[in-house]
Design an enzyme around this catalytic site. Structure first.
Site: not given
Length: 269
Positions: A46, A76
């Protein structure tokens, strides 16, 4: 082994049950720690546009002993991004930095700029709808296998569900023993939105808790292992992070089950 196990997203994409977080890691640390994690069994990484380490995470993925198609990669779009065009630009830049033609999960990092977290929503719904449309298009174009959000509360989620064409598949929020935001988690699980929990150790805040230590001793485990296992048994996907090799390995050694009475006690903390 837990690193081989997966949750299933609403579109049937499989996501490894433990992710390796890279928040607040320097580029050098992100490369070294990510490569070590991947070489030692992790299959889920991530990162984010604003972490400043996408390039190094991408290089670690390339240099690791694991094939790319076995690795689940999340990044993101920044919370400050407020237009469709800027979101598409961010997505393409993230792919370029990572050196990948697609990621496995793309999230909106937060529903409003970090400087305004906790303030009234104002025009955030309109902004989020534009950014979400960009994520939907990236999904249809094959730039990502799944899309979701991060740090969204129930009202923010309702806005996307009511105005988007695709429902968020993930909501990544802060989750740790004593701070489960249960209303948010219940809402997500009711709507088949997988909850990912970052900061499962409360950024170190629970490491000296004597009550958790007592339970950890019962299982001959560490407090971090108890904290990670606790989230897993709540069907929350934990995202532990560490730059220390010992802890990277230890955080994945959670193939045990907390008994009901211990889960109940942890619920009360």
């Amino acid at each position: 082994m837990i690193l081989e196990e997966t949750f299933q997203l609403a579109n049937d994409t499989k996501i490894p049950k433990i992710g390796f977080g890279t928040w607040q890691m320097s580029p050098d640390d992100a490369y070294r720690a990510t490569k070590y994690a991947l070489d030692n069994g992790y299959k889920h990484v991530d990162t984010a546009y604003v972490y400043g380490n996408e390039t190094e995470v991408g290089q670690a993925i390339k240099d690791a002993s694991v094939a790319r198609d076995e690795i689940f990669v999340t990044t993101k779009v920044p919370a400050e991004t407020d237009t469709y065009a800027k979101a598409m630009e961010n997505i393409d830049e993230s792919l370029r930095r990572l050196g990948l033609d697609h990621v496995d999960l793309l999230l909106i990092h937060a529903p409003r700029p970090w400087s305004r977290i906790g303030e009234p929503r104002e025009n955030d719904d309109r902004k989020n709808n534009q950014v979400w449309q960009a994520l939907e298009d990236a999904y249809h174009e094959g730039k990502t296998k799944a899309i979701g959000v991060s740090n969204f509360n129930i009202d923010d989620l309702k806005n996307i569900i009511e105005n988007g064409k695709i429902k968020p598949m993930v909501n990544q929020i802060k989750c740790y023993i004593g701070n489960l935001s249960t209303g948010n988690i219940d809402f997500c699980q009711k709507h088949s939105i997988l909850v990912e929990g970052y900061s499962p150790l409360a950024t170190g805040g629970i490491l000296d808790d004597e009550r958790i230590q007592k339970i950890a001793k019962k299982y001959d485990k560490s407090i971090p292992q108890i904290a990670i296992r606790y989230l897993l048994q709540k069907d929350v996907l934990p995202l532990p992070k560490s730059v220390h090799e010992t802890y990277i390995l230890e955080n994945a050694q959670v193939d045990f089950v907390l008994q009901k009475e211990d889960m109940d006690e942890l619920d009360q903390l």
